[in-house]
Design a protein around this motif. Sequence first.
Motif, mmCIF file in Angstrom:
data_model
loop_
_atom_site.group_PDB
_atom_site.id
_atom_site.type_symbol
_atom_site.label_atom_id
_atom_site.label_comp_id
_atom_site.label_asym_id
_atom_site.label_seq_id
_atom_site.Cartn_x
_atom_site.Cartn_y
_atom_site.Cartn_z
ATOM 1 N N LEU A 119 45.537 61.412 8.171
ATOM 2 C CA LEU A 119 44.193 61.633 8.723
ATOM 3 C C LEU A 119 43.141 61.632 7.627
ATOM 4 O O LEU A 119 42.028 61.107 7.810
ATOM 5 C CB LEU A 119 44.155 62.955 9.487
ATOM 6 N N ALA A 120 43.475 62.220 6.472
ATOM 7 C CA ALA A 120 42.532 62.241 5.354
ATOM 8 C C ALA A 120 42.224 60.815 4.894
ATOM 9 O O ALA A 120 41.068 60.480 4.599
ATOM 10 C CB ALA A 120 43.103 63.062 4.200
ATOM 11 N N ASP A 121 43.245 59.973 4.831
ATOM 12 C CA ASP A 121 43.028 58.573 4.446
ATOM 13 C C ASP A 121 42.160 57.852 5.474
ATOM 14 O O ASP A 121 41.278 57.056 5.109
ATOM 15 C CB ASP A 121 44.371 57.857 4.301
ATOM 16 N N GLU A 122 42.392 58.127 6.749
ATOM 17 C CA GLU A 122 41.573 57.509 7.796
ATOM 18 C C GLU A 122 40.121 57.962 7.686
ATOM 19 O O GLU A 122 39.187 57.162 7.870
ATOM 20 C CB GLU A 122 42.144 57.864 9.174
ATOM 21 N N LEU A 123 39.912 59.238 7.399
ATOM 22 C CA LEU A 123 38.548 59.738 7.237
ATOM 23 C C LEU A 123 37.856 59.109 6.038
ATOM 24 O O LEU A 123 36.657 58.802 6.088
ATOM 25 C CB LEU A 123 38.569 61.268 7.107
#
Length: 236
Positions: free
Chosen positions: A68-72
Amino acid sequence: MSIALALLVAGLLAALLYRQKARQRERRHNHAQLQALMHSLEMLQRLQKHRGLGGQDSAAARNQCRQLADELERLWRNLPPAAQELEELQRDWPGPRSRPDDFDAHCRLIERLLTAMQLFELRQGEELDIARQCRELEELARLRGLAVRGARASRCPLPLQVQLRYLSLRLQRGAAPHGALASALERLQRQLIEPLQVGISAQECFELLTPLIDEQLGALRQRLLVADRNHQEPRT
């Protein structure tokens, strides 16, 4: 054709052209604001999930947090032109990213994102009620984040009990008596908030509430897509 008639026709054509250009500008403006809202909605969903997963200890939850952090990060790198205000929020992101368990830091960032969404909707000019509904949905997402943290203890800590009771009562007012939300709240009351021994895991809390949140976010996303499509259709 007389000079007067020619001038009249030229004036009418100029007015028509001006009107068409004004409509094109309006459509471009509305499209830009709706794109900013849709981008913000994607960020909201991921930030809320990052907060909920951050309250869990499992390797699977930590892996999902990293995804999720990478997607953000990708979402922040690809901000729509009308969503440049979100660049300011990015400066506050490293804290929650490095500390997924920091509930309050996530809440502060999400509150700023919700404020930005309200601004984009006001600029768009049409009252879509997206920002208000996202604020209401944030109460359910907060409940999820608190529930997974409370379920990690043998008994839900008293400060979390107080917050969970408050949010549950607020959500119960808008829940259908026999709906999925009412059932989920009743289960949390019975297995997490009330008992001397917690009877539900953090992962189960997350899995109990996430489909309800995702369903509502999906409905809001669809409304934005329909509104954008309507704005792009030329008016007769």
